[in-house]
Design an enzyme around this catalytic site. Structure first.
Site, PDB file in Angstrom:
ATOM      1  N   GLU A  99      -7.087   5.589   8.708  1.00  0.00           N
ATOM      2  CA  GLU A  99      -7.963   5.938   9.832  1.00  0.00           C
ATOM      3  C   GLU A  99      -8.091   7.439  10.033  1.00  0.00           C
ATOM      4  O   GLU A  99      -9.034   7.912  10.672  1.00  0.00           O
ATOM      5  CB  GLU A  99      -7.426   5.299  11.120  1.00  0.00           C
ATOM      6  CG  GLU A  99      -7.523   3.788  11.183  1.00  0.00           C
ATOM      7  CD  GLU A  99      -8.950   3.300  11.365  1.00  0.00           C
ATOM      8  OE1 GLU A  99      -9.784   4.085  11.844  1.00  0.00           O
ATOM      9  OE2 GLU A  99      -9.224   2.144  11.018  1.00  0.00           O
ATOM     10  N   GLU A 130       9.224  -5.959  -3.062  1.00  0.00           N
ATOM     11  CA  GLU A 130      10.089  -5.083  -2.268  1.00  0.00           C
ATOM     12  C   GLU A 130      11.502  -4.980  -2.827  1.00  0.00           C
ATOM     13  O   GLU A 130      12.280  -4.117  -2.431  1.00  0.00           O
ATOM     14  CB  GLU A 130      10.164  -5.574  -0.829  1.00  0.00           C
ATOM     15  CG  GLU A 130      10.905  -6.878  -0.663  1.00  0.00           C
ATOM     16  CD  GLU A 130      11.044  -7.300   0.799  1.00  0.00           C
ATOM     17  OE1 GLU A 130      12.191  -7.503   1.226  1.00  0.00           O
ATOM     18  OE2 GLU A 130      10.013  -7.402   1.486  1.00  0.00           O
TER      19      GLU A 130
END
Length: 680
Positions: A99, A130
């Site tokens: 953003e 992960e």
């Protein structure tokens, strides 16, 4: 010695058994019976848990602010901010970093998120990704880190191997480093990053689901870090996103608004088609012509709102304005200071709002809503305000309390000070039982309301009616009907007929309004009471017929109340059970439907006398519905179907109002706007 302790702690943390002891994996004692809650109960419990996030973050603010202070000079020097995470943690980081370029016109390459499993894992979960510590090392080494870079590792458990490898690499490269976790004494802490930010949000609503409170905490903190850093970098001016770039219709409108707000109170310089600077003596008008002028200015400034503001307020040529902005590192406040006192010392022009207030004082609570022309901006609730059972002093106390609660939510609340209300343009007070109060009580009430709200009843700045007349506001600005019937199906159902005469709305008649004990027809209380009466009747019948089985509705009610057949004494929440069973899409419960049907029949009989030709004929009238059940479409449809089944003429229009105070406050604001247009 310290290295040995760290190594031992990390070895322990890698073991599988340690997972059982993580705070984020523990069972939440509040949620041990969540599968027994109804939907509203679930939402309330969930919201209660999420509300704890901000409090948990508060204890970490000193570390977060220190991190921002260390981060900003590194960003100014061209360093990068790199988020590292797996699963939800990685997605939260990606959401924040993606953003920033459009919001603050920053280089996308300066704000990066490294996600376990790569970019595809942002959309499609790759749970095994992960577990590779080496992959975290490889991904960070590929970025060719420098001491100017900042790496923030995000792991709710504080032990994610991918994040561990990445953060260790950042520390080895002398980067500014931070671990963002939700578990005290974690493996990431043992790495000794520059900052360890541990937000103890506690057990999740669903045990181990760290996309919930832990995820909310991570998102809030990353938003805080990036936004506050942008402010410190001069990417904003006051509260305005002055560095935004125009790339779509929404941003174009926002850009115009920012230019107007920045230049408020001074001449505005614009650019002609050939780029020549010209000026106007007043602000560019909020009109189509004014928008065209500002759009041209913004376009010639390559979509940069900051540059457009610089030209508009200074009168400098485009090239000179751009050069001066560069010389102050893009800090617009410093740009203004360099223009001299005539610009930098411009007085602050307060934002002036017109406020419209409505009081909905009923038998169970008082609600105060405050609206501007843009919508409801404040809302507060307090205790009952029914004149039939509450003293005048207590009524004023509740109205005052609810009003101050509403004011505390206003955009300019800090300007009013404690226990002070803003200047109100229009007030409408609707109170239950007002028709039954004495003349002296009424005069005293008007005087005290005038004093509280600083308005004049005589000069028509305040209107005082019963609470049911608030719904007449539905025809105030709607030219489609001159007459209407409102129906409130609450703790004391009432129907009111009204007609518009000039700028006034007069009451023609009312039925019901006897209070919840005698007249609660068709309300949630009524439906719950009927359901309970049905169960009690069947419990009595079972004394003589042991072979009879309980219906689904009866069994569900007993389960809801947590009692045996001979312990049924409460109506709490029963209406919700009846509506869920009666209106479910597959195999609706006929017993529940029968109870709901009886409620709508009672309402129809209450409305009928008001729909006579000489009072309020449906063909020319609006039916205004309010109350919890009326906001349930199947129940509303059942009421209208029953109306037709009784041979009655359908209403010209049906309006459902969720909250009378919100709706009426907005109508008052809308009426004021229409009056302004008429005056022009």
């Amino acid at each position: 010695m310290a290295e040995k302790i760290t190594a031992s702690f990390m070895a322990l943390s890698r073991s599988e058994n340690i997972l059982d002891h993580l705070q984020t994996e523990a069972r939440n004692p509040v949620a041990h019976q969540i599968d027994l809650h109804d939907t509203l109960g679930l939402c309330e419990a969930f919201n209660h848990e999420e509300a704890q996030v901000s409090t948990a973050i508060a204890s970490c603010l000193p570390d977060i602010s220190s991190l921002i202070n260390d981060l900003v000079p590194r960003l100014q020097a061209g360093g990068r901010l790199i988020y590292v995470g797996a699963g939800n943690s990685g997605r939260v980081g990606f959401m924040d970093s993606s953003e920033l370029p459009v919001t603050f016109s920053v280089d996308p390459g300066q704000f990066i998120t490294v996600v376990a499993g790569g970019k595809s894992a942002i959309i499609h979960a790759q749970e095994g990704a992960e577990d590779s510590e080496d992959d975290g090392v490889t991904k960070l080494q590929a970025l060719q880190l420098t001491p100017q870079d900042t790496v923030i590792g995000i792991s709710a458990s504080g032990r994610t191997p991918f994040v561990l490898g990445a953060l260790r690499t950042a520390i080895e490269k002398s980067c500014l480093s931070a671990a963002l976790t939700n578990t005290h004494l974690s493996i990431l802490d043992a790495l000794r990053p520059t900052y360890s930010i541990c937000v103890l949000t506690g057990p999740e609503f669903l045990a181990g689901s760290t996309r919930l409170k832990a995820g909310s905490a991570a998102k809030q903190i990353l938003n805080m870090i990036s936004t506050c850093s942008m402010i410190k970098l001069g990417k904003t001016y006051k509260s305005l996103m002055i560095d935004v770039r125009v790339k779509n219709h929404k941003l174009r409108a926002r850009g115009r608004r920012i230019v107007r707000q920045v230049c408020a109170g001074c001449p505005v310089y614009t650019l002609d088609r050939d780029g020549t600077v010209s000026s106007t003596s007043i602000n560019v008008p909020e009109s189509e012509d004014g928008d065209i002028i500002l759009d041209r200015l913004i376009e010639q400034c390559e979509g940069s709102i900051k540059l457009a503001c610089a030209v508009a307020i200074s009168g400098l040529a485009l090239k000179d304005a751009k050069h001066r902005l560069v010389s102050v590192d893009g800090n617009f406040r410093n740009f203004l200071d360099n223009l001299g006192p005539s610009i930098s010392m411009l007085p602050e022009l307060p934002v002036v709002y017109e406020y419209f207030l409505c009081v909905d004082g009923g038998g169970t609570k008082c609600t105060v809503s405050i609206a501007t022309r843009s919508g409801v901006v404040g809302r507060g609730t307090a205790g009952a305000c029914n004149f039939n059972c509450v003293k005048l002093d207590d009524i004023m106390r509740q109205i005052t309390l609810a009003s101050h609660k509403a004011v505390s939510q206003l955009p300019e609340a800090n300007q009013f000070g404690p226990n002070h209300l803003p200047k109100l343009t229009q007030v409408w007070v609707g109170l239950a039982g007002i028709y039954h109060t004495s003349h002296s009580n009424l005069e005293q009430l008007i005087w005290r309301l005038e004093k509280l709200f600083n308005v004049s009843y005589r000069h028509k700045e305040m209107r005082l009616t019963s609470d049911d007349m608030l719904l007449s506001s539905a025809i105030s600005t709607d030219g489609s009907g001159e007459c209407g019937i409102s129906v409130i199906a609450g703790t004391g159902s009432v129907a009111t007929a009204f007609r518009k005469e000039g700028d006034k709305i007069i009451q023609l008649g009312r039925t019901g309004g006897w209070g919840y004990i005698l007249g609660d027809y068709g309300s949630a209380f009524d439906i719950g009471k009927r359901a309970l009466q049905s169960v009690l009747a069947e419990v009595e019948q079972s004394q003589f017929d042991k072979s009879r089985n309980l219906t689904e509705l009866e069994m569900t009610i007993l389960a809801k109340l947590g009692c045996r057949e001979n312990e049924v004494l409460s109506t709490f929440g029963l209406a919700r059970i009846v509506t869920e069973l009666g209106f479910r899409g597959v195999n609706p419960d006929t017993h529940s439907q029968s109870i709901l049907q009886s409620g709508t029949k009672s309402l129809v009989q209450m409305i009928k006398p008001l729909a006579a030709k000489n009072v309020c004929h449906p063909r020319n009238s609006v039916l205004v519905l309010s109350g919890a059940l009326m906001n349930l479409p199947p129940y509303k449809d059942m009421l209208l179907a029953e109306w037709v089944r009784e041979g009655m003429t359908p209403f010209m229009k049906v309006v459902v109002i969720k909250d009378a105070s919100d709706y009426t406050a907005q109508v008052l604001a809308s009426q004021s706007a229409h009056q302004d247009i008429d005056r022009r």
